[in-house]
Design a protein around this motif. Structure first.
Motif, PDB file in Angstrom:
ATOM      1  N   GLN A   3       0.846  -1.178   0.000  1.00 30.90           N
ATOM      2  CA  GLN A   3       0.000   0.000   0.000  1.00 30.90           C
ATOM      3  C   GLN A   3       0.894   1.245   0.000  1.00 30.90           C
ATOM      4  N   VAL A   5       1.071   5.538   0.125  1.00 29.76           N
ATOM      5  CA  VAL A   5       0.387   6.774   0.500  1.00 29.76           C
ATOM      6  C   VAL A   5       1.332   7.948   0.267  1.00 29.76           C
ATOM      7  N   GLU A   6       0.929   8.837  -0.638  1.00 32.92           N
ATOM      8  CA  GLU A   6       1.746  10.004  -0.964  1.00 32.92           C
ATOM      9  C   GLU A   6       1.411  11.186  -0.062  1.00 32.92           C
ATOM     10  N   SER A   7       2.384  12.059   0.106  1.00 36.80           N
ATOM     11  CA  SER A   7       2.181  13.312   0.830  1.00 36.80           C
ATOM     12  C   SER A   7       3.189  14.332   0.324  1.00 36.80           C
ATOM     13  N   CYS A  22       6.425   9.191  -0.110  1.00 43.27           N
ATOM     14  CA  CYS A  22       5.508   8.070  -0.304  1.00 43.27           C
ATOM     15  C   CYS A  22       5.852   7.009   0.727  1.00 43.27           C
ATOM     16  N   TYR A  95       1.773  10.430  -8.642  1.00 41.86           N
ATOM     17  CA  TYR A  95       1.461   9.110  -8.125  1.00 41.86           C
ATOM     18  C   TYR A  95       2.740   8.353  -7.789  1.00 41.86           C
ATOM     19  N   GLY A 112      -0.308   4.471  -5.742  1.00 42.17           N
ATOM     20  CA  GLY A 112      -0.961   5.221  -4.683  1.00 42.17           C
ATOM     21  C   GLY A 112      -2.108   6.030  -5.265  1.00 42.17           C
ATOM     22  N   LYS A 113      -2.768   6.795  -4.416  1.00 40.35           N
ATOM     23  CA  LYS A 113      -3.915   7.590  -4.857  1.00 40.35           C
ATOM     24  C   LYS A 113      -3.527   8.959  -5.390  1.00 40.35           C
ATOM     25  N   THR A 115      -0.990  12.760  -5.082  1.00 40.34           N
ATOM     26  CA  THR A 115      -0.957  14.022  -4.348  1.00 40.34           C
ATOM     27  C   THR A 115      -0.829  15.146  -5.378  1.00 40.34           C
TER      28      THR A 115
END
Length: 121
Positions: A3, A5-7, A22, A95, A112-113, A115
């Motif tokens: 999994q 997750v970007e930020s 990420c 992504y 990922g979804k 950012t």
């Protein structure tokens, strides 16, 4: 399975810098090559950068080469994209990707979804 997750996205003026992060969870992070793609409004998704499992090899799209650096910290299960001298054309959703096979053209097994990065002129 991994999994992602970007930020780190946001609004920045042209010429500025951003560092995207990420965070990965799931299977052993160091077993994956990692990368970044982006998709600008109205355009197709495109490769940005990729890094091998050890971090010893990296590749970049011509559009960001010399302005961006991809790196990874296997102890923190995190991959980074440092972007400097940002241009309005860098505006896109970024992504994070992961894959079991390193390819200089990018890895695409997991996504990922995203950012959003917005560069104002």
């Amino acid at each position: 399975q991994v999994q992602l997750v970007e930020s780190g996205g946001g609004l920045v003026q042209a010429g500025g810098s951003l560092r995207l992060s990420c965070a990965a969870s799931g299977r052993t992070f160091s077993s994956y090559a990692m990368g970044w793609f982006r998709q600008a409004p109205g355009k197709e998704r495109e490769f940005v950068a990729a890094i091998s499992r050890s971090g010893g090899s990296a590749s970049y799209a011509d559009s960001v080469k010399g302005r961006s650096t991809i790196s990874r910290d296997n102890a923190k299960n995190t991959v980074y994209l440092q972007m400097n001298s940002l241009k309005p054309e860098d505006t896109a959703v970024y992504y994070c990707t992961a894959g079991s096979t390193w390819r200089p053209s990018g890895v695409t097994d997991y996504w990922g979804k995203g950012t959003l990065v917005t560069v104002s002129s």
